[in-house]
Design an enzyme around this catalytic site. Sequence first.
Site, PDB file in Angstrom:
ATOM      1  N   CYS A 180      -2.129   6.715   5.074  1.00 25.35           N
ATOM      2  CA  CYS A 180      -3.387   7.062   5.303  1.00 25.35           C
ATOM      3  C   CYS A 180      -3.735   7.562   6.767  1.00 25.35           C
ATOM      4  O   CYS A 180      -2.732   7.395   7.582  1.00 25.35           O
ATOM      5  CB  CYS A 180      -4.240   6.077   4.676  1.00 25.35           C
ATOM      6  SG  CYS A 180      -4.091   4.497   5.816  1.00 25.35           S
ATOM      7  N   CYS A 209       0.610  -1.153  -0.210  1.00 22.63           N
ATOM      8  CA  CYS A 209      -0.026   0.205   0.040  1.00 22.63           C
ATOM      9  C   CYS A 209       0.929   1.437   0.108  1.00 22.63           C
ATOM     10  O   CYS A 209       0.452   2.312  -0.176  1.00 22.63           O
ATOM     11  CB  CYS A 209      -1.068   0.085   1.100  1.00 22.63           C
ATOM     12  SG  CYS A 209      -0.084   0.304   2.718  1.00 22.63           S
ATOM     13  N   ASP A 254       2.430   2.571   2.482  1.00 24.62           N
ATOM     14  CA  ASP A 254       2.631   3.255   4.003  1.00 24.62           C
ATOM     15  C   ASP A 254       4.133   3.323   4.328  1.00 24.62           C
ATOM     16  O   ASP A 254       4.567   2.088   4.158  1.00 24.62           O
ATOM     17  CB  ASP A 254       1.861   2.692   4.968  1.00 24.62           C
ATOM     18  CG  ASP A 254       0.118   3.199   4.682  1.00 24.62           C
ATOM     19  OD1 ASP A 254      -0.120   4.207   4.167  1.00 24.62           O
ATOM     20  OD2 ASP A 254      -0.523   2.385   5.340  1.00 24.62           O
ATOM     21  N   CYS A 314      -2.495  -1.413   9.337  1.00 26.62           N
ATOM     22  CA  CYS A 314      -2.020   0.019   9.642  1.00 26.62           C
ATOM     23  C   CYS A 314      -1.258  -0.246  11.185  1.00 26.62           C
ATOM     24  O   CYS A 314       0.003   0.502  11.649  1.00 26.62           O
ATOM     25  CB  CYS A 314      -2.739   1.178   9.731  1.00 26.62           C
ATOM     26  SG  CYS A 314      -3.125   1.612   8.144  1.00 26.62           S
TER      27      CYS A 314
END
Length: 149
Positions: free
Chosen positions: A61, A35, A37, A105
């Site tokens: 995010c 993703c 991150d 996350c």
Amino acid sequence: MGLYNDTVMENFLNPKNVGEIENPDGVGIYGSPVCGDMMQMQIKVDENDVITDCKFKTFGCGSAIASSSMATQMIIGKTVEEALKITNKDVVDELGGLPAVKIHCSVLADHAIKSAIYDYAQKHGKTYKGLEGFDPNADDDDEHGTCGL
């Protein structure tokens, strides 16, 4: 913003402990190739093995930023061994939950903190039970979701 509760939104919109520590004792950087991150965690540890400060920088995010913010708050004031016992589930619980597609996350935050502690341990010739088997360079794609939301 129905996906996120007030605690997540507060830690996203007003994150705590953002920035850098001058002369940190440990630095951990971790990212998800899936993703995109990226998290950097820095820690300051005193002579009693207590984490006295933790700062983060996150490119990602809102859930990644909120997870980073909460994770730093959770480890400041804890001993290194206590901090190593904190799991990504603990971060999610402190946040009051995350959507299922955003759980990764919290895994990133957990890994970044363990990486910072690993760096500290390496620099100071220390070993910790909570780091047994930990590889700061490991990449387990099964832990990562996607950041489409």
